[in-house]
Motif scaffolding. Structure first.
Motif, PDB file in Angstrom:
ATOM      1  N   GLU A  59      38.906  51.682  32.109  1.00  0.00           N
ATOM      2  CA  GLU A  59      40.273  51.440  31.676  1.00  0.00           C
ATOM      3  C   GLU A  59      40.752  50.098  32.208  1.00  0.00           C
ATOM      4  N   PRO A  60      41.613  49.420  31.458  1.00  0.00           N
ATOM      5  CA  PRO A  60      42.140  48.147  31.960  1.00  0.00           C
ATOM      6  C   PRO A  60      42.971  48.355  33.223  1.00  0.00           C
ATOM      7  N   ALA A  61      42.792  47.472  34.201  1.00  0.00           N
ATOM      8  CA  ALA A  61      43.566  47.538  35.443  1.00  0.00           C
ATOM      9  C   ALA A  61      43.615  46.147  36.056  1.00  0.00           C
ATOM     10  N   PRO A  62      44.731  45.789  36.687  1.00  0.00           N
ATOM     11  CA  PRO A  62      44.826  44.458  37.278  1.00  0.00           C
ATOM     12  C   PRO A  62      43.991  44.322  38.544  1.00  0.00           C
ATOM     13  N   VAL A  63      43.399  43.151  38.695  1.00  0.00           N
ATOM     14  CA  VAL A  63      42.690  42.755  39.917  1.00  0.00           C
ATOM     15  C   VAL A  63      43.300  41.423  40.325  1.00  0.00           C
ATOM     16  N   VAL A  64      44.102  41.430  41.372  1.00  0.00           N
ATOM     17  CA  VAL A  64      44.925  40.276  41.741  1.00  0.00           C
ATOM     18  C   VAL A  64      44.349  39.583  42.961  1.00  0.00           C
ATOM     19  N   ILE A  65      44.180  38.272  42.867  1.00  0.00           N
ATOM     20  CA  ILE A  65      43.864  37.438  44.026  1.00  0.00           C
ATOM     21  C   ILE A  65      45.046  36.511  44.245  1.00  0.00           C
ATOM     22  N   ASP A  66      45.834  36.821  45.255  1.00  0.00           N
ATOM     23  CA  ASP A  66      46.999  36.008  45.602  1.00  0.00           C
ATOM     24  C   ASP A  66      46.560  34.877  46.529  1.00  0.00           C
ATOM     25  N   GLU A  67      47.309  33.771  46.478  1.00  0.00           N
ATOM     26  CA  GLU A  67      46.982  32.556  47.241  1.00  0.00           C
ATOM     27  C   GLU A  67      45.552  32.088  46.935  1.00  0.00           C
ATOM     28  N   PHE A  68      45.198  32.113  45.667  1.00  0.00           N
ATOM     29  CA  PHE A  68      43.872  31.682  45.233  1.00  0.00           C
ATOM     30  C   PHE A  68      43.548  30.249  45.672  1.00  0.00           C
ATOM     31  N   PRO A  69      44.505  29.319  45.714  1.00  0.00           N
ATOM     32  CA  PRO A  69      44.177  27.963  46.167  1.00  0.00           C
ATOM     33  C   PRO A  69      43.559  27.911  47.564  1.00  0.00           C
ATOM     34  N   TYR A  70      43.890  28.866  48.456  1.00  0.00           N
ATOM     35  CA  TYR A  70      43.259  28.888  49.773  1.00  0.00           C
ATOM     36  C   TYR A  70      41.745  29.029  49.638  1.00  0.00           C
ATOM     37  N   LEU A  71      41.292  29.874  48.711  1.00  0.00           N
ATOM     38  CA  LEU A  71      39.858  30.060  48.524  1.00  0.00           C
ATOM     39  C   LEU A  71      39.215  28.817  47.936  1.00  0.00           C
ATOM     40  N   VAL A  72      39.923  28.156  47.017  1.00  0.00           N
ATOM     41  CA  VAL A  72      39.368  26.956  46.378  1.00  0.00           C
ATOM     42  C   VAL A  72      39.266  25.807  47.377  1.00  0.00           C
ATOM     43  N   GLU A  73      40.196  25.761  48.328  1.00  0.00           N
ATOM     44  CA  GLU A  73      40.121  24.714  49.356  1.00  0.00           C
ATOM     45  C   GLU A  73      38.785  24.743  50.083  1.00  0.00           C
ATOM     46  N   SER A  74      38.337  25.927  50.471  1.00  0.00           N
ATOM     47  CA  SER A  74      37.104  26.044  51.251  1.00  0.00           C
ATOM     48  C   SER A  74      35.871  26.244  50.372  1.00  0.00           C
ATOM     49  N   ALA A  75      36.081  26.623  49.102  1.00  0.00           N
ATOM     50  CA  ALA A  75      34.956  26.822  48.184  1.00  0.00           C
ATOM     51  C   ALA A  75      35.299  26.162  46.853  1.00  0.00           C
ATOM     52  N   PRO A  76      35.201  24.830  46.768  1.00  0.00           N
ATOM     53  CA  PRO A  76      35.633  24.105  45.566  1.00  0.00           C
ATOM     54  C   PRO A  76      34.888  24.509  44.302  1.00  0.00           C
ATOM     55  N   ASP A  77      33.685  25.088  44.448  1.00  0.00           N
ATOM     56  CA  ASP A  77      32.923  25.475  43.256  1.00  0.00           C
ATOM     57  C   ASP A  77      33.312  26.861  42.737  1.00  0.00           C
ATOM     58  N   LEU A  78      34.276  27.517  43.371  1.00  0.00           N
ATOM     59  CA  LEU A  78      34.658  28.872  42.973  1.00  0.00           C
ATOM     60  C   LEU A  78      35.132  28.946  41.517  1.00  0.00           C
ATOM     61  N   PRO A  79      35.969  28.016  41.031  1.00  0.00           N
ATOM     62  CA  PRO A  79      36.359  28.084  39.610  1.00  0.00           C
ATOM     63  C   PRO A  79      35.168  27.987  38.659  1.00  0.00           C
ATOM     64  N   SER A  80      34.195  27.150  39.002  1.00  0.00           N
ATOM     65  CA  SER A  80      33.011  27.030  38.142  1.00  0.00           C
ATOM     66  C   SER A  80      32.210  28.328  38.143  1.00  0.00           C
ATOM     67  N   ARG A  81      32.090  28.958  39.296  1.00  0.00           N
ATOM     68  CA  ARG A  81      31.364  30.234  39.376  1.00  0.00           C
ATOM     69  C   ARG A  81      32.080  31.305  38.546  1.00  0.00           C
ATOM     70  N   LEU A  82      33.415  31.299  38.617  1.00  0.00           N
ATOM     71  CA  LEU A  82      34.168  32.266  37.829  1.00  0.00           C
ATOM     72  C   LEU A  82      34.035  31.973  36.336  1.00  0.00           C
ATOM     73  N   GLN A  83      34.014  30.709  35.984  1.00  0.00           N
ATOM     74  CA  GLN A  83      33.806  30.340  34.579  1.00  0.00           C
ATOM     75  C   GLN A  83      32.501  30.933  34.044  1.00  0.00           C
ATOM     76  N   ALA A  84      31.442  30.805  34.854  1.00  0.00           N
ATOM     77  CA  ALA A  84      30.151  31.353  34.428  1.00  0.00           C
ATOM     78  C   ALA A  84      30.210  32.867  34.261  1.00  0.00           C
ATOM     79  N   MET A  85      30.944  33.539  35.135  1.00  0.00           N
ATOM     80  CA  MET A  85      31.064  34.990  35.042  1.00  0.00           C
ATOM     81  C   MET A  85      31.826  35.424  33.788  1.00  0.00           C
TER      82      MET A  85
END
Length: 508
Positions: A108-134
């Protein structure tokens, strides 16, 4: 197909935001979907997203500003609690973490929320690209999931860069939601202040940020205009008040500013409240070259601290203004006098001594923007003479008189069949000043100067005044010897531009 999710009673207003979030979270679309939520700090994004997850059984996670290994451990612990497992879920890398997050909802559809996502991107700049692939159109991780992944952040510049033309996640999202500050009407209702004058004054200090009226002042708000001065001294300017330091904290919390020299950003904001609003004026005031300030102004604009207002009549003459009443108050009154505020009874003395600064640099600009907001969003078209497509301000040169006129409110209609646009409204918006014949005469002259550029046959002249101890008022010229100023109805705004009345036989 979507399902209505009841908005919790403790979530004030935000009907449109709640509708957009609940629609996204319950969408019956196949596969995983991606949404973005952004907004400046303290606007209530976290409250909305936590309430959404509580109402739908979704997963909420607030990221840490940490190294990737610590962030993965922290996320693993949050996932274990959500799945009611002992200990924490071991996550070796972000690929595994994203697989687990997308796998939280497969039926069933359900929200999965990552708040303050920029904090993760600061330390893992490739995270958006990895998510794009997923989230590729035919990837197993997307097709097998029903997760409604929400990435939320307060670092507006970084959130904006996640969606630029060449960004990995560009074009992947089905929700782009910005949570803004409350406007004046909503803020007054949120505070429970019914007195228009008191609400206007409080708005000029706090703006429409919800947290400033609750946590930051411990729910301490003035109940009458008589209490206002004491309230500012004890709740806003006192050395122990979080609001005294909030302005600086907001700036350094923005990664794109923290990584540079914050001093120049503070100086630019200080120059704006001092009335230097154009690029060249700011540069001259600070002793910088024009080219040096371009990147600084761009970052402040991207981060939501300033807005760029183009002159709606004379194109390519942008002016900059501070985007929030609280920040305007901070840089005009509080920050320049922080040393004095630390002295015994310093808050009361500073507030008493800075009344003229407060009126000129805070109340005046705040009311002008409220007047434009009223015309843009609240005034009925019939009160403006028709539909309005553009609202702003302008400066018009009068070569014959060798002077220029600043107009606070300009409303322009869409182009007619003949290609000409109709000038709907020219308005003067002032606080604590008597506006009468001279203000209407100025607006009438501006209308004459713009006749070649616009259709001005039905232009209405509006004088909007916020009295310091009474309702906003409109000026009237009874002299019928000036027919150019006596054609149609003029509209006036009450209580900071939120209630209206028409004054018949006035200056049109």
């Amino acid at each position: 197909m979507t399902f209505d999710v009841e908005r919790p009673a403790d979530v004030f207003d935000r009907e449109q935001e709640w509708w957009a979030l609940s629609r996204f979270a319950t969408s019956d679309s196949p596969g995983a979907t991606l949404g973005f939520v952004s907004g400046r700090r303290r606007q209530g994004k976290t409250v909305l997203l936590q309430a959404l997850c509580e109402a739908t059984g979704g997963f909420y996670y607030e990221a840490l500003q940490a190294e990737p290994a610590e962030s993965l451990r922290h996320l693993g612990a949050a996932l274990a609690r959500y799945q009611q497992r002992p200990g924490r879920l071991a996550l070796d890398d972000w690929d595994e973490a994203l697989e687990v997050l997308l796998g939280l909802s497969d039926d069933e559809p359900a929200p999965v929320v990552i708040d303050e996502f920029p904090y993760l991107v600061e330390s893992a700049p490739d995270l958006p690209s990895r998510l794009q692939a997923m989230l590729g159109p035919r990837t197993r991780s997307r097709v097998a999931s029903r997760a409604r992944l929400v990435l939320c952040g307060s670092a507006l510049a970084m959130m904006g860069r996640l969606l630029t033309a060449d960004a990995p996640l560009r074009g992947r999202s089905s929700l782009l939601l910005t949570v803004d500050s409350f406007n004046f009407r909503t803020a007054a209702a949120f505070w429970g202040i019914e007195d228009p004058e008191l609400a206007f004054r409080v708005y000029s200090v706090l703006g429409g940020t919800p947290a400033y009226a609750r946590e930051f002042v411990d729910h301490d708000l003035p109940t009458s205009s008589v209490e206002f001065d004491d309230w500012v001294a004890r709740a806003v300017l006192a050395p122990t008040s979080p609001l005294l330091h909030e302005g600086d904290s907001l700036l350094v919390a923005e990664p794109s500013i923290e990584a540079r020299n914050p001093a120049v950003y503070h100086s630019v904001l200080g120059s704006l409240v001092a009335g230097r609003t154009r690029h060249g004026e700011i540069a001259a005031y600070l002793g910088h070259r024009n080219s040096d300030l371009g990147p600084v102004l761009s970052v402040l604009e991207e981060a939501g601290f300033v807005t760029r207002d183009d002159d709606v009549v004379r194109r390519r003459r942008p002016a900059y203004r501070i985007a929030d009443p609280y920040l305007r108050f901070h840089y005009a009154v509080a920050r320049p006098r922080r040393d004095r505020l630390r002295r015994p009874d310093g808050a009361r003395q500073v507030w008493r001594d800075q009344q003229e600064t407060y009126r000129a640099q805070v109340l005046g600009p705040t009311f002008e923007e409220m007047a434009r907001t009223w015309v843009r969003h609240f005034a009925a078209p019939e009160r403006l003479g028709g539909e309005v497509s553009e609202v702003g301000r302008t400066v018009v040169n009068d070569r014959s008189a060798r002077r220029s006129y600043e107009v606070d409110v300009v409303a322009i209609g869409p182009a007619a069949d003949n290609g000409r646009r109709e000038l709907r409204v020219l308005g003067e918006a002032k606080v604590g000043q008597r506006l009468g014949h001279s203000a209407l005469g100025k607006l009438g002259r501006v209308r004459e100067l713009l006749t070649e550029q616009f259709d001005t046959t039905r232009t209405r002249l509006a004088v909007l005044r916020r009295g310091l101890r009474g309702r906003a008022a409109a000026a009237r010229r009874p002299d019928r010897s000036r027919p150019a100023l006596h054609r149609r109805t003029m509209t006036a705004a009450h209580a900071g531009g939120d209630r209206t009345r028409s004054l018949p036989s006035m200056h049109g």
